[in-house]
Design an enzyme around this catalytic site. Structure first.
Site, PDB file in Angstrom:
ATOM      1  N   SER A 240      17.773   4.323  62.993  1.00 33.51           N
ATOM      2  CA  SER A 240      17.573   4.852  64.336  1.00 33.51           C
ATOM      3  C   SER A 240      18.486   4.122  65.307  1.00 33.51           C
ATOM      4  O   SER A 240      19.234   3.217  64.928  1.00 33.51           O
ATOM      5  CB  SER A 240      16.109   4.677  64.768  1.00 33.51           C
ATOM      6  OG  SER A 240      15.805   3.302  64.906  1.00 33.51           O
ATOM      7  N   LYS A 241      18.407   4.505  66.574  1.00 35.05           N
ATOM      8  CA  LYS A 241      19.264   3.928  67.609  1.00 35.05           C
ATOM      9  C   LYS A 241      19.136   2.405  67.686  1.00 35.05           C
ATOM     10  O   LYS A 241      20.110   1.710  67.983  1.00 35.05           O
ATOM     11  CB  LYS A 241      18.900   4.526  68.973  1.00 35.05           C
ATOM     12  CG  LYS A 241      19.641   5.825  69.283  1.00 35.05           C
ATOM     13  CD  LYS A 241      21.078   5.518  69.646  1.00 35.05           C
ATOM     14  CE  LYS A 241      21.798   6.796  70.073  1.00 35.05           C
ATOM     15  NZ  LYS A 241      23.232   6.548  70.255  1.00 35.05           N
ATOM     16  N   ARG A 242      17.957   1.886  67.423  1.00 37.71           N
ATOM     17  CA  ARG A 242      17.778   0.444  67.582  1.00 37.71           C
ATOM     18  C   ARG A 242      18.567  -0.348  66.548  1.00 37.71           C
ATOM     19  O   ARG A 242      18.766  -1.556  66.699  1.00 37.71           O
ATOM     20  CB  ARG A 242      16.292   0.078  67.508  1.00 37.71           C
ATOM     21  CG  ARG A 242      15.642   0.326  66.163  1.00 37.71           C
ATOM     22  CD  ARG A 242      14.140   0.097  66.238  1.00 37.71           C
ATOM     23  NE  ARG A 242      13.470   0.414  64.989  1.00 37.71           N
ATOM     24  CZ  ARG A 242      13.355  -0.430  63.984  1.00 37.71           C
ATOM     25  NH1 ARG A 242      13.870  -1.644  64.079  1.00 37.71           N
ATOM     26  NH2 ARG A 242      12.722  -0.086  62.875  1.00 37.71           N
ATOM     27  N   GLU A 250      29.976   8.136  67.780  1.00 39.56           N
ATOM     28  CA  GLU A 250      29.736   6.809  68.351  1.00 39.56           C
ATOM     29  C   GLU A 250      30.599   5.773  67.647  1.00 39.56           C
ATOM     30  O   GLU A 250      31.147   4.866  68.280  1.00 39.56           O
ATOM     31  CB  GLU A 250      28.266   6.415  68.196  1.00 39.56           C
ATOM     32  CG  GLU A 250      27.321   6.997  69.229  1.00 39.56           C
ATOM     33  CD  GLU A 250      25.924   6.449  69.039  1.00 39.56           C
ATOM     34  OE1 GLU A 250      25.634   5.346  69.550  1.00 39.56           O
ATOM     35  OE2 GLU A 250      25.119   7.097  68.349  1.00 39.56           O
TER      36      GLU A 250
END
Length: 464
Positions: A240-242, A250
């Site tokens: 995930s993003k974390r 990105e």
């Protein structure tokens, strides 16, 4: 039989790292066997699918160099065919009309949960007379799935997997509004597109058993299936993003090279001995599904960054210069012809120190800046009054020589000896004046890249 693989993303979000690896594996498998790799955009979820998301997928695949052999197929353009197959199954008695209302289905689900049973459709319209259909209710079409026996899947990664038919219900293949369900559309498309191998994430494994029922009902030859493990974060949790960057674009913005990312993704769940640094041609030559493991992989950004640094050092200097110039422009730093030549001249030294294009851009920026240069704190601390006086004297020495490596090295050593200083005590303040930093390629290479006029202008500005 010509091998044909497909990558079939849904344009409901970004092209994430797991999807990119799936596309890579499909691409390499097809190329290894001299086959074809195709792209299908599964846009049947019209409420969530966007053209922007489609473009992100296309841009991401293009950046990674995963080029399909045919124009992309959009699933929504094939809805008439999906309905045709559903109606054929209905006509042959292999499917039936279900008149359950949404309220009935909700009640059915809630009762099953309350009784601690799996919330499956109970088959109430499977053998019921359609004459009993409630007025004004449009039916969905459900597959008349077998209730006895089991589905056996010989997966090319997971091995043999079995599921009893009694554990699956009669799934909807055509909704009451006439649109196909995802599982049904995928089977129709894979068959019509002559897909021989379905290589996808193992989160689709349960879907495969339902899809096999459609293949069997239609009497179609099934493709070979290979379900590859998912990618997790370093802590073992779902990525995930974390954990860091997830979207492919990105990684591009953060300064990773596409060949480095592909190289890393290939080694994330696939292995061939001790091979680590593999070109695209080597990947195609070596890739088979036998090398894919069954355990989930863990994303290691430090390892990716290290590998990216290796690829940077192997990359063409002009290509890196062009990327740096583009990134500097985004940072509102204008790069003229002279600065482009400086960056290219110094690139062999610059790329040795960088691990990403962002780092490379930051270390190249001084070559394009105008005086007065912005100074990093450590560089500013070096430009004491004493060192400024020393640099003013050094400028006169440099003004009288031809800028070659040998001449610069000799002049700097002689100057240091005259000043009673070590060479580093001359070179570091000089580097601060020339670059605004305490880090750069060799001071002689830096002087030559800037040229005598620009170097003297920077020294004079720093000592003013």
């Amino acid at each position: 039989m010509k091998v044909r693989t497909r990558f079939a993303p849904s344009p409901t979000g970004l092209l994430h790292i797991g999807g990119a690896r799936t596309a890579l594996f499909n691409y390499l498998f097809a190329r290894h066997y001299g086959g074809e790799f195709v792209l299908r955009i599964e846009d049947t979820d019209r409420a969530r699918s966007t053209q922007e998301a489609v473009q992100v997928i296309l841009d991401g695949l293009d950046w990674l160099g995963l080029h399909a052999d045919e124009p992309p197929v959009y699933q929504t353009t094939r809805e008439a065919r999906h309905a045709e197959v559903a109606m054929q199954l209905l006509a042959e008695g292999k499917a039936y009309k279900c008149y359950c209302t949404p309220e009935e289905l909700t009640a059915m689900r809630e009762q099953a949960i309350a009784e601690k049973r799996p919330p499956r459709y109970d088959g109430r319209w499977r053998d019921r007379d359609p004459a009993e259909a409630p007025e004004g209710v449009k039916p969905a079409i459900r597959l008349r799935a077998p209730r006895e026996g089991e589905v056996v899947l010989n997966d090319l990664v997971q091995g043999e997997v079995r599921v009893k038919n009694a554990e699956m219900d009669d799934m909807i293949i055509l909704r009451s509004d006439g649109t196909p369900t995802y599982l049904h559309a995928v089977v129709c498309d894979d068959h019509d597109m002559a897909i021989t191998h379905v290589i996808r994430g193992d989160d689709h494994l349960t879907n495969t058993f339902r899809q096999i029922q459609i293949y069997d009902a239609m009497g179609w030859e099934k493709p070979a299936f290979a379900h590859i493990p998912l990618i997790h974060g370093a802590d073992g949790a779902k990525l995930s993003k974390r954990h860091g960057a997830v979207s492919i674009l990105e990684f591009r913005e953060q300064g990773f090279l596409p060949e480095a990312l592909c190289n890393y993704l290939l080694r994330l769940g696939w292995g061939h001995g001790d091979a680590e640094f593999l070109s695209r041609d080597e990947q195609i030559q070596l890739f088979t599904l036998e090398g894919v493991g069954r355990a989930a992989s863990r994303m290691d950004y430090a390892k990716l960054t290290h590998l990216n640094g290796m690829w940077l050092r192997q990359s063409d200097d002009a290509r890196l210069r062009d990327d740096v110039v583009e990134r500097l422009a985004k940072a509102d730093i204008t790069v003229g012809t002279a600065a482009m030549q400086r960056i290219l001249h110094l690139m062999p030294g610059l790329k040795e120190r960088a691990k990403t294009l962002e780092e490379l851009t930051a270390s190249s920026a001084f070559l394009a800046r105008e005086v007065p240069l912005p100074l990093e704190p450590k560089a500013e601390a070096l430009l004491t009054l004493e060192n400024k006086d020393m640099l003013a004297r050094l400028a006169k020495t440099l003004a009288g020589i031809v800028f070659t490596n040998e001449a610069i090295d000799s002049a700097l050593r002689a100057f240091a000896e005259t000043e009673g200083r070590k060479l580093g005590q001359v070179a570091q303040p000089l580097r601060a004046a020339l670059t605004g930093s305490t880090m750069s390629p060799g001071i002689d290479a830096t002087l030559i890249a800037l040229g005598k006029d620009e170097a003297l202008k920077r020294i004079n500005a720093a000592t003013a």
